[in-house]
Design a protein around this motif. Structure first.
Motif, PDB file in Angstrom:
ATOM      1  N   ASP A   1      81.472   2.507 -11.280  1.00  0.00           N
ATOM      2  CA  ASP A   1      80.584   3.406 -10.534  1.00  0.00           C
ATOM      3  C   ASP A   1      81.053   4.861 -10.515  1.00  0.00           C
ATOM      4  O   ASP A   1      81.200   5.465  -9.449  1.00  0.00           O
ATOM      5  N   PRO A   2      81.281   5.511 -11.651  1.00  0.00           N
ATOM      6  CA  PRO A   2      81.721   6.907 -11.610  1.00  0.00           C
ATOM      7  C   PRO A   2      80.611   7.832 -11.121  1.00  0.00           C
ATOM      8  O   PRO A   2      79.421   7.559 -11.302  1.00  0.00           O
TER       9      PRO A   2
ATOM     10  N   PHE B   1      84.986   7.273  -8.052  1.00  0.00           N
ATOM     11  CA  PHE B   1      84.692   5.959  -8.616  1.00  0.00           C
ATOM     12  C   PHE B   1      85.162   4.883  -7.652  1.00  0.00           C
ATOM     13  O   PHE B   1      85.945   5.144  -6.725  1.00  0.00           O
TER      14      PHE B   1
ATOM     15  N   ASP C   1      87.620  -0.649 -12.419  1.00  0.00           N
ATOM     16  CA  ASP C   1      87.202   0.698 -12.057  1.00  0.00           C
ATOM     17  C   ASP C   1      85.739   0.859 -12.464  1.00  0.00           C
ATOM     18  O   ASP C   1      85.403   0.715 -13.650  1.00  0.00           O
TER      19      ASP C   1
ATOM     20  N   ILE D   1      86.934   3.582 -16.436  1.00  0.00           N
ATOM     21  CA  ILE D   1      86.088   4.770 -16.514  1.00  0.00           C
ATOM     22  C   ILE D   1      86.451   5.554 -17.768  1.00  0.00           C
ATOM     23  O   ILE D   1      87.629   5.842 -18.028  1.00  0.00           O
TER      24      ILE D   1
END
Length: 458
Positions: free
Chosen positions: A405-406, A417, A403, A383
């Protein structure tokens, strides 16, 4: 990647709590407030040392001559203290000091400022002390008194009294008090009343769930079977929009929290990807009406009105700031997926990311200044956050695993996330400063695609 391709009981508890919530004290003294202000959005966060003093029974003023101080603590006192400590641990600008660090042990004889010796607290560099007092009435009713006291001058910063407390109310009381304290310290609140929607794998299906950031009130929203993806909240927190992958077509689904019903709508081209609400209640989603995957504006009657982002490439993942003046999205119009910004008033599109070859899933902060997104790096997806004002980028997460999908929280400070750092994908929280990730308890199974919403207005 997500775009490439109980409640009734809680309501009654809220009502009871609201009915019996009594504000005892407020901020006392500008000097106290000045020493406790935290700029959570500034370049450097001040750390505040806070201690939770052991809970105590206190005299009930309505019954003169009672010896409440001789009564044992109620059984739930320990669990409440743990709930409160767990809540405060979610605030990265607080450092919780254990009582074992204080010379001489517990410096309190009661819960009021005059009953606490602040000298050993100051020697241990403690800024704030939280006291918990339990009033036990002869009829068995319990009142809970909470105070936060500044050690600099021994004054009460915030004080609350909760009457006729039941065990079911205690987690919510911890949330409410923590929210009040956050507002006193930072000028912002809402974290403890917010909720996160996410996709959870249930057997072979993927369904939509909601949960508080602390992992409370886990609730399954959809039971449609198959694959349900990409949840997104309405600005008022009362509806959720998401995509259902049907056997023959994609469906746009809208869940209404008031009725619990889910409307399902199809569109020409049979494709609906990454729907999102605008502040005015309209929606945007990727449709294939003309053969290309373009982002369209969709009105409240589920009618496509006009394209917002279109090209020969795939245009996906729309997200809007609080005013609706800015839309961020992902496009491969230059060959590789990158993040772009659309000025909704002028129609001008500018490229946000120029580094990396795979940047996806943008989320824009409510104030429209920051864009968080996932970037593929040699070590996995990470992210990043981009400052639209300065043009600077910063890596927020460092794995291990991926990491992705924030999602900005309603305050623009926290970011949720999905990460595979523990093996299965789970939901984590960080801040736009990149504070250490905190796990959101979501139960068993894979959890991905978080979307952060405000608390429903009561």
């Amino acid at each position: 990647m997500k775009n490439y391709l109980r409640i009734s009981l809680l309501g009654s508890v809220l009502s009871v709590l609201a009915a019996f919530l009594i504000v005892c004290m407020t901020v006392s003294g500008s000097s106290a407030a000045d020493t406790l202000t935290v700029d959570i959005y500034g370049p450097g966060q001040r750390k505040i040392n806070i201690i939770l003093l052991p809970p105590k029974t206190v005299p009930d003023g309505k019954y003169s001559g009672s010896k409440d101080t001789d009564l044992p603590l109620p059984g739930e006192a320990g669990s409440f203290s743990k709930d409160l400590e767990k809540d405060l641990a979610y605030l990265p600008f607080l450092n919780i000091v254990p009582i074992t660090d204080i010379l001489g042990g517990d410096p309190s004889k009661g819960v009021r400022p005059g009953e606490i010796d602040v000298k050993p607290l100051r020697l241990s560099k403690v800024d704030l002390a939280v006291t918990t007092g339990w009033e036990i009435r002869p009829n068995g009713e319990k009142n809970l008194l909470l105070r936060c006291i500044g050690t600099f001058n021994g004054r009460t910063i915030i004080g609350k009294k909760y009457s006729m407390v039941t065990e079911d109310m205690l987690p919510l009381i911890a949330d409410r008090f923590s929210s009040h304290l956050m507002r006193i310290l930072t000028g912002r609140d809402g974290f403890f009343e917010s909720k996160i929607a996410f996709v959870r794998k249930v057997g072979k299906d993927k369904e939509i769930y909601t949960v508080s950031p602390q992992g409370r009130n886990l609730r399954q929203i959809s039971s449609l079977g198959g694959v349900n993806l990409s949840p997104n909240w309405s600005p008022d927190g009362e509806r959720l929009v998401f995509t259902r992958l049907g056997s023959r077509q994609h469906l746009l689904c809208v869940w209404d929290s008031a009725t619990g019903k889910i409307d399902q709508k199809s569109f020409p081209g049979n494709t609906v990807i990454g729907p999102a609400f605008l502040p005015d209640g309209n929606m945007a989603a990727t449709l294939t009406m003309n053969g290309n995957s373009d982002i369209f504006l969709i009105n409240g009657d589920y009618k496509p009105k006009k394209p917002l982002a279109q090209s020969w490439a795939i245009e996906v993942s729309p997200d809007f700031d609080a005013t609706g003046d800015k839309m961020v999205f992902t496009s491969a119009r230059f060959g590789n997926p990158h993040i772009f910004l659309l000025d909704m008033k002028s129609g001008v599109v500018t490229r946000v990311t120029k580094e990396g070859k795979y940047n996806t899933n943008p989320t824009i902060s409510p104030d429209g200044r920051y864009v968080a997104f996932a970037r593929q790096t040699p070590l996995g997806h990470r992210i990043f956050v981009h400052d639209l004002k300065s043009g600077q980028e910063r890596q927020l997460t460092f794995g291990p695993g991926n990491d992705e999908d924030p999602a900005f929280g309603p305050d623009g400070y926290f970011i949720a996330f999905a990460s595979s750092r523990s093996g299965d994908y789970k939901i984590y929280l960080t801040t736009r400063h990149g504070d250490p990730a905190m796990l959101v308890p979501t139960g068993g199974g894979v959890a991905k695609a978080p979307a952060w919403g405000k608390a429903k207005k009561s």
